[in-house]
Design a protein around this motif. Structure first.
Motif, PDB file in Angstrom:
ATOM      1  N   VAL A   1     -42.313  28.698 -53.796  1.00  0.00           N
ATOM      2  CA  VAL A   1     -41.099  29.446 -54.087  1.00  0.00           C
ATOM      3  C   VAL A   1     -40.397  28.670 -55.196  1.00  0.00           C
ATOM      4  CG1 VAL A   1     -38.912  30.310 -53.196  1.00  0.00           C
ATOM      5  CG2 VAL A   1     -40.927  30.271 -51.713  1.00  0.00           C
ATOM      6  N   VAL A   2     -40.026  29.371 -56.257  1.00  0.00           N
ATOM      7  CA  VAL A   2     -39.445  28.735 -57.436  1.00  0.00           C
ATOM      8  C   VAL A   2     -38.112  29.405 -57.739  1.00  0.00           C
ATOM      9  CG1 VAL A   2     -39.777  28.324 -59.908  1.00  0.00           C
ATOM     10  CG2 VAL A   2     -41.743  28.266 -58.368  1.00  0.00           C
ATOM     11  N   ARG A   3     -37.165  28.609 -58.170  1.00  0.00           N
ATOM     12  CA  ARG A   3     -35.868  29.145 -58.593  1.00  0.00           C
ATOM     13  C   ARG A   3     -35.671  28.774 -60.055  1.00  0.00           C
ATOM     14  NH1 ARG A   3     -31.960  32.360 -56.804  1.00  0.00           N
ATOM     15  NH2 ARG A   3     -29.833  31.826 -57.373  1.00  0.00           N
TER      16      ARG A   3
ATOM     17  N   TRP B   1     -32.434  22.534 -51.220  1.00  0.00           N
ATOM     18  CA  TRP B   1     -32.869  23.872 -51.649  1.00  0.00           C
ATOM     19  C   TRP B   1     -31.760  24.887 -51.384  1.00  0.00           C
ATOM     20  CZ3 TRP B   1     -36.092  26.380 -54.627  1.00  0.00           C
ATOM     21  CH2 TRP B   1     -36.249  27.763 -54.458  1.00  0.00           C
ATOM     22  N   ARG B   2     -31.122  24.801 -50.240  1.00  0.00           N
ATOM     23  CA  ARG B   2     -30.055  25.752 -49.923  1.00  0.00           C
ATOM     24  C   ARG B   2     -28.906  25.619 -50.924  1.00  0.00           C
ATOM     25  NH1 ARG B   2     -32.008  24.316 -44.982  1.00  0.00           N
ATOM     26  NH2 ARG B   2     -30.436  22.725 -44.558  1.00  0.00           N
TER      27      ARG B   2
ATOM     28  N   SER C   1     -30.098  27.034 -54.244  1.00  0.00           N
ATOM     29  CA  SER C   1     -30.235  28.491 -54.144  1.00  0.00           C
ATOM     30  C   SER C   1     -28.898  29.214 -54.223  1.00  0.00           C
ATOM     31  CB  SER C   1     -30.945  28.872 -52.849  1.00  0.00           C
ATOM     32  OG  SER C   1     -32.269  28.409 -52.872  1.00  0.00           O
TER      33      SER C   1
ATOM     34  N   THR D   1     -41.125  34.195 -55.594  1.00  0.00           N
ATOM     35  CA  THR D   1     -42.003  33.750 -54.523  1.00  0.00           C
ATOM     36  C   THR D   1     -43.441  34.051 -54.902  1.00  0.00           C
ATOM     37  OG1 THR D   1     -40.271  34.196 -52.903  1.00  0.00           O
ATOM     38  CG2 THR D   1     -42.517  33.971 -52.068  1.00  0.00           C
TER      39      THR D   1
ATOM     40  N   PHE E   1     -32.977  28.887 -63.266  1.00  0.00           N
ATOM     41  CA  PHE E   1     -31.539  28.933 -63.505  1.00  0.00           C
ATOM     42  C   PHE E   1     -31.252  29.235 -64.970  1.00  0.00           C
ATOM     43  CE2 PHE E   1     -32.481  26.046 -60.069  1.00  0.00           C
ATOM     44  CZ  PHE E   1     -31.649  26.512 -59.069  1.00  0.00           C
TER      45      PHE E   1
ATOM     46  N   GLY F   1     -29.044  32.278 -60.445  1.00  0.00           N
ATOM     47  CA  GLY F   1     -30.426  32.155 -60.868  1.00  0.00           C
ATOM     48  C   GLY F   1     -31.300  33.212 -60.224  1.00  0.00           C
ATOM     49  N   ILE F   2     -32.603  33.042 -60.361  1.00  0.00           N
ATOM     50  CA  ILE F   2     -33.584  33.994 -59.842  1.00  0.00           C
ATOM     51  C   ILE F   2     -34.600  33.221 -59.006  1.00  0.00           C
ATOM     52  CG2 ILE F   2     -35.423  35.610 -60.462  1.00  0.00           C
ATOM     53  CD1 ILE F   2     -33.938  36.028 -63.137  1.00  0.00           C
ATOM     54  N   THR F   3     -34.887  33.720 -57.819  1.00  0.00           N
ATOM     55  CA  THR F   3     -35.913  33.117 -56.973  1.00  0.00           C
ATOM     56  C   THR F   3     -37.183  33.950 -57.076  1.00  0.00           C
ATOM     57  OG1 THR F   3     -34.274  32.211 -55.459  1.00  0.00           O
ATOM     58  CG2 THR F   3     -36.523  32.434 -54.614  1.00  0.00           C
TER      59      THR F   3
END
Length: 186
Positions: A57-59, A40-41, A44, A52, A61, A48-50
């Protein structure tokens, strides 16, 4: 998905605008992956956009050609993510978009997630700018439901956006997977 469509970097002269236009002018492909811990790190750290939510929690891209997916994303999978509804789902509030899943198809969780994401994408383009802004202000509130067979037949002839799968994975080419009703009458 909706967060990146609404993001200013995805339109006009934004840094992702060309990639977004190219992606939408071609056959849209979506990939859903899962990451934890170090994976995840690393994911992240990519552009992209995270987002919550209440339970996740979704990312998201910016799109890239399939053969250019970053190594840290390409190796991720969604296997082992099984979602079940332990209780009766609540009624959908009026005006909330609903993404209706085809009851006649068996899809993995990842496949279903990608199809629902595509349905949300199609719903987005059905809306006026004012309706898009309202949807964004509601944090993109929506509902996902599996239609009954009777509902599905009606939905397919409703004029609402329909996701038709290309058949690259899991299901037959041309299968209708999701119908998006936008909550504004369609």
């Amino acid at each position: 998905m909706l967060a990146i469509l609404a993001d200013e970097r995805s339109s006009g002269e934004g840094e992702w605008a060309v990639a977004m236009r190219d992606w939408q002018d071609a056959r849209i492909r979506k990939v859903v992956r899962r990451a934890r811990g170090a994976e995840w790190r690393r994911a992240s750290a990519l552009p992209g956009i995270t987002v919550t939510g209440e339970t996740a929690v979704v990312r998201v891209f910016p799109p890239v050609p399939l053969d250019e997916v970053p190594k840290d994303l390409a190796k991720l999978q969604v296997t082992g993510t099984d979602l079940e509804d332990p209780e009766e789902l609540p009624a959908v509030e009026g005006g909330v978009p609903v993404l209706w899943v085809n009851p006649g198809l068996t899809m993995s969780t990842g496949k279903t997630m990608a199809q629902v994401g595509h349905g949300a994408h199609l719903a987005w383009f059905e809306l006026s700018d004012a309706d898009r802004n309202a949807w964004a202000a509601s944090d993109f509130s929506l509902a996902v439901r599996t239609a009954t067979l009777t509902q599905w037949k009606k939905l397919l002839t409703s004029g609402s956006p329909v996701v038709q799968d290309a058949g690259f994975t899991e299901i037959d080419p041309g299968s209708f997977t999701v119908v998006a009703t936008t909550g504004n009458g369609s």
